[in-house]
Design a protein around this motif. Structure first.
Motif, PDB file in Angstrom:
ATOM      1  N   GLY A 311       0.814  -1.207   0.000  1.00  0.00           N
ATOM      2  CA  GLY A 311       0.000   0.000   0.000  1.00  0.00           C
ATOM      3  C   GLY A 311       0.848   1.257   0.000  1.00  0.00           C
ATOM      4  O   GLY A 311       0.503   2.268  -0.653  1.00  0.00           O
ATOM      5  N   THR A 312       1.953   1.221   0.718  1.00  0.00           N
ATOM      6  CA  THR A 312       2.848   2.377   0.776  1.00  0.00           C
ATOM      7  C   THR A 312       3.456   2.671  -0.587  1.00  0.00           C
ATOM      8  O   THR A 312       3.702   3.829  -0.946  1.00  0.00           O
ATOM      9  CB  THR A 312       3.961   2.130   1.818  1.00  0.00           C
ATOM     10  N   ARG A 313       3.671   1.623  -1.371  1.00  0.00           N
ATOM     11  CA  ARG A 313       4.187   1.826  -2.731  1.00  0.00           C
ATOM     12  C   ARG A 313       3.225   2.697  -3.542  1.00  0.00           C
ATOM     13  O   ARG A 313       3.641   3.623  -4.246  1.00  0.00           O
ATOM     14  CB  ARG A 313       4.379   0.484  -3.428  1.00  0.00           C
ATOM     15  N   ILE A 314       1.933   2.395  -3.449  1.00  0.00           N
ATOM     16  CA  ILE A 314       0.933   3.159  -4.195  1.00  0.00           C
ATOM     17  C   ILE A 314       0.849   4.578  -3.649  1.00  0.00           C
ATOM     18  O   ILE A 314       0.810   5.560  -4.401  1.00  0.00           O
ATOM     19  CB  ILE A 314      -0.444   2.471  -4.109  1.00  0.00           C
ATOM     20  N   TYR A 315       0.790   4.696  -2.328  1.00  0.00           N
ATOM     21  CA  TYR A 315       0.695   5.992  -1.678  1.00  0.00           C
ATOM     22  C   TYR A 315       1.838   6.899  -2.142  1.00  0.00           C
ATOM     23  O   TYR A 315       1.629   8.060  -2.547  1.00  0.00           O
ATOM     24  CB  TYR A 315       0.746   5.790  -0.160  1.00  0.00           C
ATOM     25  N   ASN A 316       3.054   6.361  -2.107  1.00  0.00           N
ATOM     26  CA  ASN A 316       4.218   7.147  -2.508  1.00  0.00           C
ATOM     27  C   ASN A 316       4.184   7.502  -3.992  1.00  0.00           C
ATOM     28  O   ASN A 316       4.617   8.593  -4.389  1.00  0.00           O
ATOM     29  CB  ASN A 316       5.512   6.392  -2.186  1.00  0.00           C
ATOM     30  N   LYS A 317       3.679   6.578  -4.815  1.00  0.00           N
ATOM     31  CA  LYS A 317       3.579   6.859  -6.247  1.00  0.00           C
ATOM     32  C   LYS A 317       2.642   8.038  -6.513  1.00  0.00           C
ATOM     33  O   LYS A 317       2.912   8.886  -7.370  1.00  0.00           O
ATOM     34  CB  LYS A 317       3.070   5.617  -6.996  1.00  0.00           C
ATOM     35  N   LEU A 318       1.518   8.084  -5.791  1.00  0.00           N
ATOM     36  CA  LEU A 318       0.585   9.199  -5.953  1.00  0.00           C
ATOM     37  C   LEU A 318       1.236  10.516  -5.559  1.00  0.00           C
ATOM     38  O   LEU A 318       1.089  11.535  -6.248  1.00  0.00           O
ATOM     39  CB  LEU A 318      -0.674   8.954  -5.109  1.00  0.00           C
ATOM     40  N   VAL A 319       1.948  10.502  -4.440  1.00  0.00           N
ATOM     41  CA  VAL A 319       2.634  11.715  -3.981  1.00  0.00           C
ATOM     42  C   VAL A 319       3.712  12.128  -4.989  1.00  0.00           C
ATOM     43  O   VAL A 319       3.826  13.315  -5.351  1.00  0.00           O
ATOM     44  CB  VAL A 319       3.240  11.497  -2.576  1.00  0.00           C
ATOM     45  N   GLU A 320       4.500  11.165  -5.468  1.00  0.00           N
ATOM     46  CA  GLU A 320       5.564  11.456  -6.437  1.00  0.00           C
ATOM     47  C   GLU A 320       4.981  12.008  -7.744  1.00  0.00           C
ATOM     48  O   GLU A 320       5.580  12.893  -8.377  1.00  0.00           O
ATOM     49  CB  GLU A 320       6.368  10.193  -6.721  1.00  0.00           C
ATOM     50  N   PHE A 321       3.845  11.466  -8.145  1.00  0.00           N
ATOM     51  CA  PHE A 321       3.185  11.930  -9.371  1.00  0.00           C
ATOM     52  C   PHE A 321       2.876  13.426  -9.280  1.00  0.00           C
ATOM     53  O   PHE A 321       3.150  14.192 -10.214  1.00  0.00           O
ATOM     54  CB  PHE A 321       1.897  11.123  -9.572  1.00  0.00           C
ATOM     55  N   ILE A 322       2.335  13.852  -8.137  1.00  0.00           N
ATOM     56  CA  ILE A 322       2.005  15.268  -7.954  1.00  0.00           C
ATOM     57  C   ILE A 322       3.276  16.103  -7.808  1.00  0.00           C
ATOM     58  O   ILE A 322       3.397  17.191  -8.384  1.00  0.00           O
ATOM     59  CB  ILE A 322       1.094  15.445  -6.724  1.00  0.00           C
ATOM     60  N   LYS A 323       4.253  15.593  -7.053  1.00  0.00           N
ATOM     61  CA  LYS A 323       5.485  16.354  -6.830  1.00  0.00           C
ATOM     62  C   LYS A 323       6.245  16.606  -8.136  1.00  0.00           C
ATOM     63  O   LYS A 323       6.855  17.671  -8.315  1.00  0.00           O
ATOM     64  CB  LYS A 323       6.379  15.628  -5.833  1.00  0.00           C
ATOM     65  N   LYS A 324       6.217  15.648  -9.029  1.00  0.00           N
ATOM     66  CA  LYS A 324       6.878  15.845 -10.318  1.00  0.00           C
ATOM     67  C   LYS A 324       6.223  16.984 -11.087  1.00  0.00           C
ATOM     68  O   LYS A 324       6.894  17.811 -11.718  1.00  0.00           O
ATOM     69  CB  LYS A 324       6.831  14.554 -11.145  1.00  0.00           C
ATOM     70  N   GLN A 325       4.896  17.054 -10.993  1.00  0.00           N
ATOM     71  CA  GLN A 325       4.179  18.147 -11.645  1.00  0.00           C
ATOM     72  C   GLN A 325       4.479  19.488 -10.982  1.00  0.00           C
ATOM     73  O   GLN A 325       4.480  20.530 -11.640  1.00  0.00           O
ATOM     74  CB  GLN A 325       2.674  17.866 -11.635  1.00  0.00           C
ATOM     75  N   TYR A 326       4.722  19.487  -9.675  1.00  0.00           N
ATOM     76  CA  TYR A 326       5.076  20.729  -8.982  1.00  0.00           C
ATOM     77  C   TYR A 326       6.310  21.362  -9.615  1.00  0.00           C
ATOM     78  O   TYR A 326       6.380  22.579  -9.823  1.00  0.00           O
ATOM     79  CB  TYR A 326       5.343  20.459  -7.505  1.00  0.00           C
ATOM     80  N   LEU A 327       7.311  20.542  -9.907  1.00  0.00           N
ATOM     81  CA  LEU A 327       8.535  21.052 -10.520  1.00  0.00           C
ATOM     82  C   LEU A 327       8.250  21.690 -11.874  1.00  0.00           C
ATOM     83  O   LEU A 327       8.823  22.721 -12.227  1.00  0.00           O
ATOM     84  CB  LEU A 327       9.549  19.917 -10.680  1.00  0.00           C
ATOM     85  N   GLU A 328       7.349  21.065 -12.631  1.00  0.00           N
ATOM     86  CA  GLU A 328       7.061  21.544 -13.978  1.00  0.00           C
ATOM     87  C   GLU A 328       6.104  22.729 -13.990  1.00  0.00           C
ATOM     88  O   GLU A 328       6.070  23.480 -14.965  1.00  0.00           O
ATOM     89  CB  GLU A 328       6.477  20.395 -14.819  1.00  0.00           C
ATOM     90  N   ARG A 329       5.353  22.920 -12.908  1.00  0.00           N
ATOM     91  CA  ARG A 329       4.309  23.952 -12.883  1.00  0.00           C
ATOM     92  C   ARG A 329       4.619  25.102 -11.921  1.00  0.00           C
ATOM     93  O   ARG A 329       3.746  25.900 -11.604  1.00  0.00           O
ATOM     94  CB  ARG A 329       2.956  23.323 -12.542  1.00  0.00           C
ATOM     95  N   GLY A 330       5.861  25.169 -11.455  1.00  0.00           N
ATOM     96  CA  GLY A 330       6.283  26.327 -10.694  1.00  0.00           C
ATOM     97  C   GLY A 330       5.826  26.390  -9.255  1.00  0.00           C
ATOM     98  O   GLY A 330       5.675  27.481  -8.686  1.00  0.00           O
ATOM     99  N   TYR A 331       5.604  25.235  -8.619  1.00  0.00           N
ATOM    100  CA  TYR A 331       5.235  25.209  -7.201  1.00  0.00           C
ATOM    101  C   TYR A 331       6.495  25.047  -6.355  1.00  0.00           C
ATOM    102  O   TYR A 331       7.455  24.389  -6.777  1.00  0.00           O
ATOM    103  CB  TYR A 331       4.283  24.051  -6.901  1.00  0.00           C
ATOM    104  N   GLN A 332       6.473  25.627  -5.170  1.00  0.00           N
ATOM    105  CA  GLN A 332       7.558  25.462  -4.209  1.00  0.00           C
ATOM    106  C   GLN A 332       7.030  24.693  -3.009  1.00  0.00           C
ATOM    107  O   GLN A 332       6.037  25.093  -2.411  1.00  0.00           O
ATOM    108  CB  GLN A 332       8.079  26.831  -3.752  1.00  0.00           C
ATOM    109  N   GLU A 333       7.702  23.599  -2.686  1.00  0.00           N
ATOM    110  CA  GLU A 333       7.260  22.804  -1.544  1.00  0.00           C
ATOM    111  C   GLU A 333       7.759  23.398  -0.234  1.00  0.00           C
ATOM    112  O   GLU A 333       8.890  23.880  -0.139  1.00  0.00           O
ATOM    113  CB  GLU A 333       7.755  21.368  -1.671  1.00  0.00           C
ATOM    114  N   VAL A 334       6.899  23.333   0.769  1.00  0.00           N
ATOM    115  CA  VAL A 334       7.259  23.763   2.116  1.00  0.00           C
ATOM    116  C   VAL A 334       6.838  22.673   3.104  1.00  0.00           C
ATOM    117  O   VAL A 334       6.040  21.793   2.770  1.00  0.00           O
ATOM    118  CB  VAL A 334       6.571  25.092   2.502  1.00  0.00           C
ATOM    119  N   ILE A 335       7.381  22.745   4.307  1.00  0.00           N
ATOM    120  CA  ILE A 335       6.976  21.848   5.393  1.00  0.00           C
ATOM    121  C   ILE A 335       6.593  22.731   6.572  1.00  0.00           C
ATOM    122  O   ILE A 335       7.379  23.587   6.985  1.00  0.00           O
ATOM    123  CB  ILE A 335       8.120  20.887   5.787  1.00  0.00           C
ATOM    124  N   SER A 336       5.402  22.553   7.094  1.00  0.00           N
ATOM    125  CA  SER A 336       4.929  23.392   8.195  1.00  0.00           C
ATOM    126  C   SER A 336       4.598  22.526   9.411  1.00  0.00           C
ATOM    127  O   SER A 336       4.364  21.324   9.281  1.00  0.00           O
ATOM    128  CB  SER A 336       3.695  24.196   7.764  1.00  0.00           C
TER     129      SER A 336
END
Length: 719
Positions: A311-336
């Protein structure tokens, strides 16, 4: 089986219901007399195609206009919209207006149909059990309706459904009209004096709120409406389930029971819906999650789920899918931070409106709360230094863990949880940038949902009755959203008055493979939080200071909820790029195992999930046996039992290794491996693998580089 005995409150039925009807009729008579005394001047009614119909003020109704157009339209129109306000079909028009008519095939028609069906259900519940009705809306999922009521000691279950449905069908057969009156607060309190739940609702209404009451047959109910013309439009109705609920969702308040129902204008559609539910039950994410060893929950942490390795494999894949798009779409990740002093939530307004849904902690005699959303924390990040217009738009993304104190009775698998993560992001921008930013979010949503295989609908939800900010700001924001939607090029609808109090929004509902609708993505404009946190940036003009606009957006929404939706959408058959079991290597004998491990090593190093079947399948030394439920051996026969199907293989005619190979493949297919790689002595000599694809009978022989190239192509294409 007859329903269990229940105690019916005869006094409630014999005294309360007739009293309500009498008061309703008295007020209705006065209002009809008043309307008749008003001038019935000619009015013009403009239809969506631009044509104009004539009518009379305080006399002509939308139903009259529909009859003037066609008999078919009058027979199918459920609700109307007058100058942007939903309006009962039989309610007189009051002036010149623009008129729209809706049938069941529209969202407005369906929602009204199911809301009216909730009243029919409520009528049956009240007359059958003498319960105190609370609220009965159509569901937020857009599929059916429910009614909450207080029953005392009675516990409802499926054994009661037949009598409930019988009462509802009786109301349908009587063609009861839905009648509307407007009442004062004092009149409403008198009508519902015997129902403390309705009294509480009435007392909480704003002083200037118009209070409306509807009647159908013996049911008199507090309701803002509107409703279908009469009960006969509901040709098919069924109870779906009963569950517990709390009054106003507060676990410290009265315990209620909720009855869910579904209804349609014909039996055929009801039958199709029930079949769809049966089909959906086969692929319930909770059951599939157990079978595929993806996740589980534990009573020591209700509402928070454990994700197992697969299950963690799928969970991480979903997160990675969005994070890859962040790089291409000009988002900056933060941790709060996960926890804040309640002073933060007082500033944001959540302490006043959301505190009961938060987990609170006392630290050194100060009150803290686990964050239920990221937006206030992101406001602090924006405000931690002086900002310039050159930095905008600032797209801030956060996968922080969120906690919401959901009632235990509301927890439902991964779709309603207490601990979750969102692909949460907030865009801080100038007013002039709203349109481009909104269009960018819509393109992001379209990209992701196309990959998942979803269809979706768009609605622009506009200014509600109670809103914060200036009218001109709202009008400009709504115009920007409408222009962005038009440039986006997908069909969209207006959802009048359904925006959040702090800004307009675009609602996105997705449809899965079973044609069920879900709300996942979010796109909301917010003028309120930047104001509350006094956020500022230096403008282009010298010494100019301006306040940013905040856009709340999520694509997946809750990762947990999206996980559940996708698991059911794919019916447990994950596409290769998202699969936790992308491949398995099946050696046909012990001699082939070293080569199988070499193959696994090469595939793992290339970045894919691959397992090896190293199960010991020997019985004595002579035969290899595979079984799925139990294994039986006899000297001349191999007996395999699989899911109650017994297969007998004569070992005199079939080689043991070929039986072993076929059963290994079958096991791998049932486990939902996308690729099954069979290796034997021949494959080991040539450095190849025999490749089978899930759900396909044929196979091919490939070398490892060619196989990895195929894996790469599938991953890049999200297949």
């Amino acid at each position: 089986m007859p329903p269990p005995d229940h105690h019916k409150d005869d006094q409630y039925l014999k005294e309360v219901i007739p009293k309500r009807i009498q008061l309703f009729q008295s007020i209705q008579s006065q209002q009809k007399s008043h309307i008749q005394s008003l001038p019935h001047d000619p009015i013009k009614v403009v239809l969506p195609d631009g044509s104009v119909k004539e009518g009379k003020r305080w006399e002509s109704s939308p139903m009259d206009i529909a009859k003037g157009i066609s008999k078919s339209l009058a027979n199918n129109a459920l609700i109307s919209m007058v100058d942007g306000v939903l309006w009962d079909m039989n309610r007189p028009l009051e002036s010149d207006c623009q008129l729209k008519l809706f049938t069941f095939d529209s969202d407005e028609g369906r929602d009204t149909f199911w809301h009216s069906s909730a009243h029919i259900l409520g009528q049956s519940l009240e007359t059958e059990y003498g319960c105190k009705l609370c609220i009965g809306p159509c569901t937020t999922r857009g599929e059916g309706f429910f009614y909450d009521a207080f029953y005392g000691d009675l516990g409802l279950n499926q054994d009661h459904f037949k009598s409930i449905e019988s009462g509802a069908l009786k109301a349908v057969a009587e063609k009861q009209p839905f009648e509307r009156i407007e009442v004062t607060k004092e009149q409403a309190l008198e009508i519902f004096s015997d129902n403390s739940f309705k009294v509480e609702i009435i007392n909480d209404l704003p002083v200037d709120k118009t209070i409306t009451v509807y009647r159908c047959g013996p049911l008199v109910d507090l309701c803002r409406g509107p409703h279908i013309p009469n009960t006969s439009f509901v040709k098919a109705i069924a109870c779906l389930k009963a569950s517990s609920a709390y009054w106003r969702g507060n676990k410290d308040r009265e315990s209620l029971q909720r009855v869910y129902g579904i209804s349609y204008p014909d039996q055929k559609r009801l039958k199709e819906y029930i079949e769809m539910l049966r089909e959906a039950e086969k692929y319930d994410h909770r059951e599939l999650g157990k079978k595929q060893e993806l996740f589980f929950n534990h009573p020591l942490s209700p509402g928070s789920w454990f994700f197992l390795p697969y299950g963690t494999r799928i969970y991480n894949k979903l997160v990675e899918f969005i994070k890859k798009q962040y790089l291409e779409r000009g988002y900056q990740e933060v941790i709060s931070p996960n926890m804040f002093n309640m002073k933060l939530w007082e500033t944001s307004g959540h302490a006043a409106n959301y505190k009961e849904n938060m987990f609170l902690i006392d630290i050194e005699k100060q009150e803290f709360g686990l964050k239920p959303m990221n937006c206030p924390g992101h406001c602090l990040i924006f405000d931690h230094k002086v900002r310039s217009y050159r930095e905008l738009p600032l797209r801030m993304a956060d996968f922080g863990v969120l906690h919401r104190n959901e009632a235990s009775g509301a927890l439902t698998g991964l779709t309603r949880v207490r601990r979750f993560q969102q692909d949460d992001a907030h865009i801080f921008c100038r007013e002039s940038q709203i349109k481009d930013e909104v269009r960018g979010v819509l393109e992001f949503i379209d990209y992701a949902y196309t990959v998942f295989g979803f269809t979706y609908e768009l609605k622009l939800s506009t200014r509600p009755e109670k809103y914060l900010g200036k009218m001109e700001t709202w009008e400009k924001a709504e115009a920007d959203l409408a222009e962005a939607l038009n440039e986006f090029g997908k069909p969209w609808q207006i959802n009048e008055g359904d925006g959040a109090f702090y800004g307009p929004k675009i609602d996105i509902s997705v449809s899965d493979a079973l044609k069920r609708k879900f709300q996942c993505a979010t796109l909301q404009l917010d003028f309120q939080l930047p104001e509350r946190f006094k956020l500022e940036y230096s403008a282009e003009e010298e010494n100019g200071i301006e306040r940013p606009v905040m856009i709340h957006r999520a694509i997946l929404g809750s990762v947990e909820r999206m996980f559940a939706i996708l698991l059911e959408h794919y019916k447990g058959k994950w596409p290769f790029w998202l699969s936790p079991r992308q491949a398995i290597v099946c050696p046909v004998s012990e001699k082939s195992q070293p080569y199988a491990l070499q193959v696994q090593d090469q595939i793992v190093k290339a970045g894919y999930y691959v397992d090896v079947d190293t199960t010991d399948r020997k019985i004595q030394k002579k035969y290899r046996v595979l079984g799925f439920i139990r294994k039986t051996y006899c000297p001349t026969k191999l007996v395999i039992v699989e899911l109650h199907i017994v297969i007998t293989v004569d070992l005199g005619d079939v080689s043991v290794s070929s039986v072993s190979r076929s059963l290994q493949v079958r096991e791998a297919q049932l486990a939902q491996y996308n690729f099954i790689l069979v290796v034997g002595e021949e494959e080991a000599k040539t450095g190849q693998v025999s490749v089978r694809v899930r759900d396909k009978a044929d196979h091919s022989v490939m070398n490892i580089p060619s196989l990895l190239e195929q894996f790469k192509e599938k991953t890049e294409a999200h297949q």
